[in-house]
Design a protein around this motif. Structure first.
Motif, PDB file in Angstrom:
ATOM      1  N   ASN A  17       0.794  -1.230   0.000  1.00  0.00           N
ATOM      2  CA  ASN A  17       0.000   0.000   0.000  1.00  0.00           C
ATOM      3  C   ASN A  17       0.828   1.283   0.000  1.00  0.00           C
ATOM      4  OD1 ASN A  17      -2.530  -1.393   0.016  1.00  0.00           O
ATOM      5  ND2 ASN A  17      -2.143  -1.861   2.159  1.00  0.00           N
ATOM      6  N   LEU A  18       2.135   1.187   0.108  1.00  0.00           N
ATOM      7  CA  LEU A  18       2.932   2.413   0.087  1.00  0.00           C
ATOM      8  C   LEU A  18       2.965   3.046  -1.298  1.00  0.00           C
ATOM      9  CD1 LEU A  18       5.620   1.400   2.656  1.00  0.00           C
ATOM     10  CD2 LEU A  18       4.019   3.299   2.850  1.00  0.00           C
ATOM     11  N   ASN A  19       2.554   2.307  -2.321  1.00  0.00           N
ATOM     12  CA  ASN A  19       2.388   2.888  -3.649  1.00  0.00           C
ATOM     13  C   ASN A  19       1.262   3.930  -3.648  1.00  0.00           C
ATOM     14  OD1 ASN A  19       0.835   0.384  -3.254  1.00  0.00           O
ATOM     15  ND2 ASN A  19      -0.043   0.864  -5.253  1.00  0.00           N
ATOM     16  N   LEU A  20       0.421   3.919  -2.624  1.00  0.00           N
ATOM     17  CA  LEU A  20      -0.690   4.874  -2.515  1.00  0.00           C
ATOM     18  C   LEU A  20      -0.332   6.105  -1.675  1.00  0.00           C
ATOM     19  CD1 LEU A  20      -3.662   2.396  -1.963  1.00  0.00           C
ATOM     20  CD2 LEU A  20      -2.929   3.495  -4.093  1.00  0.00           C
ATOM     21  N   LEU A  21       0.933   6.213  -1.316  1.00  0.00           N
ATOM     22  CA  LEU A  21       1.376   7.353  -0.512  1.00  0.00           C
ATOM     23  C   LEU A  21       0.980   8.663  -1.202  1.00  0.00           C
ATOM     24  CD1 LEU A  21       2.867   7.132   2.154  1.00  0.00           C
ATOM     25  CD2 LEU A  21       4.968   7.600   0.954  1.00  0.00           C
ATOM     26  N   GLY A  22       0.477   9.590  -0.409  1.00  0.00           N
ATOM     27  CA  GLY A  22       0.009  10.868  -0.937  1.00  0.00           C
ATOM     28  C   GLY A  22      -1.469  10.862  -1.274  1.00  0.00           C
ATOM     29  N   LYS A  23      -2.032   9.666  -1.453  1.00  0.00           N
ATOM     30  CA  LYS A  23      -3.450   9.534  -1.784  1.00  0.00           C
ATOM     31  C   LYS A  23      -4.226   8.882  -0.653  1.00  0.00           C
ATOM     32  CE  LYS A  23      -2.057   8.674  -6.512  1.00  0.00           C
ATOM     33  NZ  LYS A  23      -1.657   7.582  -7.357  1.00  0.00           N
ATOM     34  N   ARG A  24      -3.600   7.956   0.044  1.00  0.00           N
ATOM     35  CA  ARG A  24      -4.255   7.181   1.100  1.00  0.00           C
ATOM     36  C   ARG A  24      -4.014   7.828   2.450  1.00  0.00           C
ATOM     37  NH1 ARG A  24      -1.688   2.513   3.957  1.00  0.00           N
ATOM     38  NH2 ARG A  24      -3.334   1.680   5.262  1.00  0.00           N
ATOM     39  N   GLU A  25      -5.078   8.190   3.119  1.00  0.00           N
ATOM     40  CA  GLU A  25      -5.031   8.726   4.480  1.00  0.00           C
ATOM     41  C   GLU A  25      -3.918   9.762   4.681  1.00  0.00           C
ATOM     42  OE1 GLU A  25      -6.432   5.476   7.474  1.00  0.00           O
ATOM     43  OE2 GLU A  25      -5.045   4.510   6.062  1.00  0.00           O
ATOM     44  N   PRO A  26      -3.959  10.861   3.925  1.00  0.00           N
ATOM     45  CA  PRO A  26      -2.899  11.864   4.052  1.00  0.00           C
ATOM     46  C   PRO A  26      -2.811  12.472   5.449  1.00  0.00           C
ATOM     47  CG  PRO A  26      -4.656  12.664   2.632  1.00  0.00           C
ATOM     48  CD  PRO A  26      -4.944  11.221   2.918  1.00  0.00           C
ATOM     49  N   HIS A  27      -3.894  12.407   6.219  1.00  0.00           N
ATOM     50  CA  HIS A  27      -3.842  12.905   7.602  1.00  0.00           C
ATOM     51  C   HIS A  27      -2.934  12.037   8.476  1.00  0.00           C
ATOM     52  CE1 HIS A  27      -7.045   9.889   7.610  1.00  0.00           C
ATOM     53  NE2 HIS A  27      -6.861   9.774   8.926  1.00  0.00           N
ATOM     54  N   ILE A  28      -2.663  10.811   8.051  1.00  0.00           N
ATOM     55  CA  ILE A  28      -1.744   9.918   8.778  1.00  0.00           C
ATOM     56  C   ILE A  28      -0.386   9.878   8.092  1.00  0.00           C
ATOM     57  CG2 ILE A  28      -1.268   7.521   9.449  1.00  0.00           C
ATOM     58  CD1 ILE A  28      -4.308   7.132   9.728  1.00  0.00           C
ATOM     59  N   TYR A  29      -0.379   9.720   6.763  1.00  0.00           N
ATOM     60  CA  TYR A  29       0.851   9.454   6.025  1.00  0.00           C
ATOM     61  C   TYR A  29       1.414  10.656   5.276  1.00  0.00           C
ATOM     62  CZ  TYR A  29      -0.621   4.717   7.076  1.00  0.00           C
ATOM     63  OH  TYR A  29      -1.018   3.578   7.732  1.00  0.00           O
ATOM     64  N   GLY A  30       0.702  11.762   5.282  1.00  0.00           N
ATOM     65  CA  GLY A  30       1.187  12.958   4.613  1.00  0.00           C
ATOM     66  C   GLY A  30       0.795  13.019   3.151  1.00  0.00           C
ATOM     67  N   HIS A  31       1.283  14.043   2.487  1.00  0.00           N
ATOM     68  CA  HIS A  31       0.921  14.306   1.093  1.00  0.00           C
ATOM     69  C   HIS A  31       2.022  13.927   0.107  1.00  0.00           C
ATOM     70  CE1 HIS A  31      -2.845  16.272   2.140  1.00  0.00           C
ATOM     71  NE2 HIS A  31      -2.188  16.801   3.158  1.00  0.00           N
ATOM     72  N   GLU A  32       3.201  13.571   0.590  1.00  0.00           N
ATOM     73  CA  GLU A  32       4.285  13.168  -0.305  1.00  0.00           C
ATOM     74  C   GLU A  32       3.939  11.837  -0.961  1.00  0.00           C
ATOM     75  OE1 GLU A  32       6.044  15.596   2.992  1.00  0.00           O
ATOM     76  OE2 GLU A  32       4.866  13.776   2.989  1.00  0.00           O
ATOM     77  N   THR A  33       4.331  11.700  -2.204  1.00  0.00           N
ATOM     78  CA  THR A  33       4.133  10.441  -2.917  1.00  0.00           C
ATOM     79  C   THR A  33       5.358   9.555  -2.719  1.00  0.00           C
ATOM     80  OG1 THR A  33       5.161  11.213  -4.953  1.00  0.00           O
ATOM     81  CG2 THR A  33       2.778  11.657  -4.693  1.00  0.00           C
ATOM     82  N   LEU A  34       5.241   8.306  -3.114  1.00  0.00           N
ATOM     83  CA  LEU A  34       6.386   7.405  -3.025  1.00  0.00           C
ATOM     84  C   LEU A  34       7.508   7.886  -3.951  1.00  0.00           C
ATOM     85  CD1 LEU A  34       7.250   4.885  -1.466  1.00  0.00           C
ATOM     86  CD2 LEU A  34       6.477   3.519  -3.415  1.00  0.00           C
ATOM     87  N   ALA A  35       7.143   8.492  -5.077  1.00  0.00           N
ATOM     88  CA  ALA A  35       8.155   9.063  -5.981  1.00  0.00           C
ATOM     89  C   ALA A  35       8.907  10.205  -5.292  1.00  0.00           C
ATOM     90  CB  ALA A  35       7.508   9.543  -7.275  1.00  0.00           C
TER      91      ALA A  35
END
Length: 154
Positions: A17-35
């Motif tokens: 699920n880290l491929n969804l970074l920036g899209k999934r639960e940004p309040h927990i994981y932030g707005h940065e993407t995996l790229a």
């Protein structure tokens, strides 16, 4: 500032699920993407003399295969095992067969979250754990890895 000339190979692995970074639960994981994280890791690695190989998979067996491969090709490993942190004995076993330093990274503070996230199989084999610093945890892990490798040379 001059750049280090030695380029130590480091594998940075990212779990499900880290491929969804920036899209999934940004309040927990932030707005940065995996790229974005990969670009930060490559820049940081370059300044530290580390050659960063950055990968992500949603498949546990792929992560395990990459760890097996890394036993012969890298000097250290940084891993964000994501949900596999709390469930995968197989991932822990693969990591325990490695002779190089392993650092565990979590974007959120897993100890402030649900009870099941408080336990990590990976922590049993990691030299250290960085959690709760957002995606900056990756660059902190690379800094620590560089220090560990430098100390091991002495």
């Amino acid at each position: 500032m001059s750049r280090p000339t030695i380029s130590r190979p480091i594998l940075v692995l990212n779990g499900p699920n880290l491929n969804l970074l920036g899209k999934r639960e940004p309040h927990i994981y932030g707005h940065e993407t995996l790229a974005d994280v990969e670009a930060d890791c490559r820049r940081t690695g370059e300044t530290l003399g580390l050659a960063v190989d950055f990968r992500q998979s949603n498949a546990e067996h792929v992560l395990i295969d990459w760890i097996h491969e890394a036993r012969e090709t890298v000097d250290g490993l940084v891993i964000n095992p994501a949900g596999l942190t709390h469930t995968s004995v197989s991932l822990m076993d693969a990591l325990s067969a490695c002779a190089f330093p392993i650092l565990e990274v979590h974007i959120s503070n897993i100890h402030r979250r649900e009870e099941f996230r408080h336990f990590s199989y990976v922590s049993r084999v990691a030299a250290g754990v960085i959690c709760g610093f957002g995606t900056q945890g990756y660059t902190l892990a690379l800094q620590r890895m560089a220090r560990l490798l430098e100390t091991a040379e002495k």
